[in-house]
Design an enzyme around this catalytic site. Structure first.
Site, PDB file in Angstrom:
ATOM      1  N   GLU A 224       0.149  -6.966   8.840  1.00 41.96           N
ATOM      2  CA  GLU A 224      -1.177  -6.369   8.588  1.00 41.96           C
ATOM      3  C   GLU A 224      -2.088  -6.686   9.751  1.00 41.96           C
ATOM      4  O   GLU A 224      -3.106  -7.371   9.607  1.00 41.96           O
ATOM      5  CB  GLU A 224      -1.762  -6.873   7.255  1.00 41.96           C
TER       6      GLU A 224
ATOM      7  N   HIS B 144      -4.373  -5.419  12.909  1.00 35.50           N
ATOM      8  CA  HIS B 144      -5.149  -4.206  13.135  1.00 35.50           C
ATOM      9  C   HIS B 144      -5.602  -4.005  14.576  1.00 35.50           C
ATOM     10  O   HIS B 144      -5.735  -4.955  15.343  1.00 35.50           O
ATOM     11  CB  HIS B 144      -6.376  -4.217  12.227  1.00 35.50           C
TER      12      HIS B 144
ATOM     13  N   HIS C 245      -3.601  -0.637   1.797  1.00 40.03           N
ATOM     14  CA  HIS C 245      -4.616  -1.535   2.357  1.00 40.03           C
ATOM     15  C   HIS C 245      -5.964  -1.275   1.680  1.00 40.03           C
ATOM     16  O   HIS C 245      -6.257  -0.160   1.281  1.00 40.03           O
ATOM     17  CB  HIS C 245      -4.713  -1.299   3.867  1.00 40.03           C
TER      18      HIS C 245
ATOM     19  N   ASP D 184      -3.616 -10.548   9.101  1.00 42.61           N
ATOM     20  CA  ASP D 184      -4.810  -9.700   8.983  1.00 42.61           C
ATOM     21  C   ASP D 184      -5.682  -9.890  10.223  1.00 42.61           C
ATOM     22  O   ASP D 184      -6.900  -9.987  10.142  1.00 42.61           O
ATOM     23  CB  ASP D 184      -5.614  -9.989   7.705  1.00 42.61           C
TER      24      ASP D 184
HETATM   25 MN    MN Z   1      -6.524  -5.861   6.777  1.00 41.62          MN
END
Ligand code: MN
Length: 325
Positions: free
Chosen positions: A11, A13, A164, A284
């Site tokens: 995850e 980004h 998500h 994340d």
């Molecule tokens: Mn995220």
């Protein structure tokens, strides 16, 4: 990084140029000086990102456009073209570091057929490993039968779908006067956990039994209510019939990542509910610290076989990575 356990994170980004306006709704609430750093991290695919990965023994990451991206686009045609633009942009970045990066496609869920076509293009032509979709699209949820054609294609391609978080389409009265509850602190988890349950109770996993839906943030709390879902659904079925007990879709169709929840107690509880095969390490990035996430998983009270599954073994199996990757 040599002495550290190999890690794959799912995850992680980035932000492609021209996608800033979609994210303004939540980024505006982050203190100004942090915003600048975030923007730099999101836009970087080289020095900053690779140094963070190297420092923390993160070998390989699946990159995805930061939310809400295409899901916030109100024009169907623009949604379709911007998803392609995003995926082509990402493919170019992956090509520069193919042993470190792979991708999850952004998809125009505004049009289920176009979303299925773009997923297929991204997987078969660009080599992407699946899709990451930022929840509902303007209040439309994907248990709606009009998405069956999409799920059918996802299942045929045998790639995972990362569900998500995103803002709720409208806030319930219980959130009134408490902006701190909305967003990543609590509201996104409620929204996303609910969407995952809509797929489960909506029979999507009965219609497409091989689907793999990944839910981040330690499963948005769902693993901890698994027993209760069985108990209370049996008491209040509302005429809904499922092929299995709700709990049985956990680990089979629903899998989770540890993104943004660096708690050993939560991790061991989630593994107990989901099974060790269904819990995958993630950071994340850049919203959470890679240092914190790496230390959390390296010091977690797990046997080494389980730690290897969570850190990289499950990801390698689900993403179908060559051992060379
Ligand atoms: Mn995220």
């Amino acid at each position: 990084m040599n002495n550290r356990i190999k890690k794959i994170a799912l995850e992680e980004h980035f932000m492609a140029p021209g996608f800033e306006t979609y994210s303004k709704a939540f980024i505006q609430h982050i203190p100004k000086e942090q915003q600048e750093k975030l923007k730099m991290q999101l836009g970087d695919f080289d020095e900053i990102r690779l140094a963070e990965m190297d420092k923390n023994g993160i070998d390989y990451v699946v990159l995805s456009q930061t939310g809400p991206a295409i899901q916030a686009e109100s024009s169907i045609q623009l949604g379709i073209s911007r998803a392609k633009e995003n995926n082509d942009f990402l493919a170019g970045k992956i090509a520069k570091h193919p042993t470190r990066f792979c991708g999850f496609a952004a998809l125009p869920m505004q049009d289920p057929k176009a979303a299925a076509d773009e997923l297929e293009r991204a997987v078969l032509q660009l080599g992407f490993k699946g899709a990451l979709v930022n929840g509902h699209t303007h209040g439309t949820y994907y248990d709606d039968p009009k998405f069956d054609a999409f799920w059918e294609r996802l299942q045929a391609l045998d790639v995972p779908f990362y569900l998500h978080p995103i803002d709720m389409p409208a806030l319930p009265p219980s959130f009134a006067g408490h902006p701190e509850l909305n967003g990543a602190t609590w509201g996104w988890g409620v929204e996303t956990g609910t969407h995952a349950l809509r797929l489960l109770f909506g029979g999507v996993f009965d219609r497409f039994p091989n689907l793999k839906v990944i839910v981040g943030h330690m499963g948005e709390g769902l693993p901890f209510l698994r027993w209760r879902l069985d108990s209370r659904f049996a008491a209040y079925p509302h005429g809904i019939q499922l092929a299995h007990k709700p709990s049985e879709y956990f680990g089979r169709n629903l899998i989770i990542t540890t993104s943004g929840v660096c708690s050993h107690a939560a991790l061991t509880g989630a593994i107990g509910e989901m099974g060790a095969q269904a819990v995958l390490f993630s950071v994340d990035y850049p919203y959470e610290s890679s240092d914190t996430a790496a230390e959390f998983i390296e010091t977690a009270p797990l046997d080494e076989a389980t730690r290897a599954l969570v850190c990289h073994g499950n990801a390698a199996r689900i993403l179908k990575l060559d051992s060379a990757a």
